[in-house]
Design a protein around this motif. Structure first.
Motif, PDB file in Angstrom:
ATOM      1  N   ARG A  97       0.835  -1.213   0.000  1.00  0.00           N
ATOM      2  CA  ARG A  97       0.000   0.000   0.000  1.00  0.00           C
ATOM      3  C   ARG A  97       0.861   1.251   0.000  1.00  0.00           C
ATOM      4  O   ARG A  97       0.525   2.235  -0.661  1.00  0.00           O
ATOM      5  N   LEU A  98       1.959   1.230   0.756  1.00  0.00           N
ATOM      6  CA  LEU A  98       2.847   2.397   0.767  1.00  0.00           C
ATOM      7  C   LEU A  98       3.414   2.658  -0.620  1.00  0.00           C
ATOM      8  O   LEU A  98       3.537   3.819  -1.035  1.00  0.00           O
ATOM      9  N   THR A  99       3.738   1.610  -1.332  1.00  0.00           N
ATOM     10  CA  THR A  99       4.245   1.765  -2.698  1.00  0.00           C
ATOM     11  C   THR A  99       3.203   2.468  -3.556  1.00  0.00           C
ATOM     12  O   THR A  99       3.522   3.412  -4.283  1.00  0.00           O
ATOM     13  N   ARG A 100       1.927   2.036  -3.444  1.00  0.00           N
ATOM     14  CA  ARG A 100       0.849   2.683  -4.212  1.00  0.00           C
ATOM     15  C   ARG A 100       0.652   4.129  -3.775  1.00  0.00           C
ATOM     16  O   ARG A 100       0.441   5.014  -4.601  1.00  0.00           O
ATOM     17  N   ILE A 101       0.727   4.373  -2.472  1.00  0.00           N
ATOM     18  CA  ILE A 101       0.563   5.731  -1.943  1.00  0.00           C
ATOM     19  C   ILE A 101       1.660   6.636  -2.482  1.00  0.00           C
ATOM     20  O   ILE A 101       1.402   7.744  -2.948  1.00  0.00           O
ATOM     21  N   TYR A 102       2.907   6.155  -2.422  1.00  0.00           N
ATOM     22  CA  TYR A 102       4.043   6.942  -2.934  1.00  0.00           C
ATOM     23  C   TYR A 102       3.835   7.277  -4.405  1.00  0.00           C
ATOM     24  O   TYR A 102       4.091   8.388  -4.842  1.00  0.00           O
ATOM     25  N   GLN A 103       3.363   6.292  -5.182  1.00  0.00           N
ATOM     26  CA  GLN A 103       3.140   6.522  -6.616  1.00  0.00           C
ATOM     27  C   GLN A 103       2.034   7.544  -6.841  1.00  0.00           C
ATOM     28  O   GLN A 103       2.174   8.461  -7.653  1.00  0.00           O
ATOM     29  N   LYS A 104       0.928   7.396  -6.126  1.00  0.00           N
ATOM     30  CA  LYS A 104      -0.201   8.303  -6.307  1.00  0.00           C
ATOM     31  C   LYS A 104       0.150   9.734  -5.920  1.00  0.00           C
ATOM     32  O   LYS A 104      -0.302  10.683  -6.558  1.00  0.00           O
ATOM     33  N   LEU A 105       0.943   9.886  -4.845  1.00  0.00           N
ATOM     34  CA  LEU A 105       1.286  11.227  -4.368  1.00  0.00           C
ATOM     35  C   LEU A 105       2.592  11.736  -4.964  1.00  0.00           C
ATOM     36  O   LEU A 105       2.997  12.864  -4.691  1.00  0.00           O
TER      37      LEU A 105
ATOM     38  N   VAL B  65       5.710  10.844  -4.308  1.00  0.00           N
ATOM     39  CA  VAL B  65       6.721  11.090  -3.279  1.00  0.00           C
ATOM     40  C   VAL B  65       7.683   9.914  -3.244  1.00  0.00           C
ATOM     41  O   VAL B  65       7.374   8.825  -3.736  1.00  0.00           O
ATOM     42  N   ARG B  66       8.852  10.156  -2.669  1.00  0.00           N
ATOM     43  CA  ARG B  66       9.871   9.108  -2.642  1.00  0.00           C
ATOM     44  C   ARG B  66      10.353   8.756  -1.244  1.00  0.00           C
ATOM     45  O   ARG B  66      11.207   7.888  -1.083  1.00  0.00           O
ATOM     46  N   SER B  67       9.845   9.437  -0.219  1.00  0.00           N
ATOM     47  CA  SER B  67      10.312   9.166   1.140  1.00  0.00           C
ATOM     48  C   SER B  67       9.203   9.436   2.144  1.00  0.00           C
ATOM     49  O   SER B  67       8.204  10.093   1.828  1.00  0.00           O
ATOM     50  N   ARG B  68       9.417   8.967   3.370  1.00  0.00           N
ATOM     51  CA  ARG B  68       8.465   9.215   4.452  1.00  0.00           C
ATOM     52  C   ARG B  68       8.385  10.713   4.757  1.00  0.00           C
ATOM     53  O   ARG B  68       7.319  11.223   5.068  1.00  0.00           O
TER      54      ARG B  68
ATOM     55  N   ALA C 206       5.015  12.917   4.666  1.00  0.00           N
ATOM     56  CA  ALA C 206       4.535  13.753   5.768  1.00  0.00           C
ATOM     57  C   ALA C 206       4.238  15.171   5.265  1.00  0.00           C
ATOM     58  O   ALA C 206       3.216  15.766   5.623  1.00  0.00           O
ATOM     59  N   THR C 207       5.099  15.687   4.421  1.00  0.00           N
ATOM     60  CA  THR C 207       4.901  17.043   3.864  1.00  0.00           C
ATOM     61  C   THR C 207       3.656  17.062   2.969  1.00  0.00           C
ATOM     62  O   THR C 207       2.871  18.007   3.026  1.00  0.00           O
ATOM     63  N   ALA C 208       3.454  16.036   2.169  1.00  0.00           N
ATOM     64  CA  ALA C 208       2.311  15.982   1.258  1.00  0.00           C
ATOM     65  C   ALA C 208       0.986  15.907   2.033  1.00  0.00           C
ATOM     66  O   ALA C 208      -0.044  16.349   1.518  1.00  0.00           O
ATOM     67  N   LEU C 209       1.014  15.392   3.242  1.00  0.00           N
ATOM     68  CA  LEU C 209      -0.204  15.262   4.045  1.00  0.00           C
ATOM     69  C   LEU C 209      -0.552  16.513   4.811  1.00  0.00           C
ATOM     70  O   LEU C 209      -1.657  16.631   5.336  1.00  0.00           O
ATOM     71  N   ARG C 210       0.380  17.452   4.894  1.00  0.00           N
ATOM     72  CA  ARG C 210       0.100  18.693   5.630  1.00  0.00           C
ATOM     73  C   ARG C 210      -0.938  19.525   4.908  1.00  0.00           C
ATOM     74  O   ARG C 210      -0.921  19.592   3.689  1.00  0.00           O
TER      75      ARG C 210
END
Length: 102
Positions: free
Chosen positions: A80-88, A90-93, A97-101
């Protein structure tokens, strides 16, 4: 059919499980806040389950901690994290975190 099932799940207190099982996009389940304050469309592309995981990880939870809290396997969290990273995109935690702010 999902709407009738949702009522049964609501009475049983299992709405979070319904979201995990259906992988419905955020805001499409009964009881979900319509048009919440979720900003950018990238966040809107996450399912409710992905959003819960993203928030946990964005707050510093490890994969193992997130898996335990969400009653998932670590492999499921990783996928799921892989899919989340792709959708957003992003390449790191830290980027997550920044994308969720707000």
């Amino acid at each position: 059919a999902l709407h009738g099932a949702a009522t049964v799940f609501e009475r049983a207190g299992a709405v979070p499980w319904l979201a995990l099982a259906t992988e419905a996009p955020a805001g499409e389940l009964p009881g979900a806040a319509p048009g919440g304050d979720e900003a950018p469309t990238a966040l809107a592309s996450l399912t409710e389950a992905e959003l819960r995981l993203a928030r946990l990880v964005g707050q510093g939870a490890s994969n193992q901690e997130a898996a335990a809290k969400l009653f998932l396997s670590v492999k499921t969290v990783e996928a799921r994290l892989t899919r989340i990273y792709q959708k957003l995109d992003v390449r790191s935690r830290a980027q997550l975190a920044t994308a969720l702010r707000p």
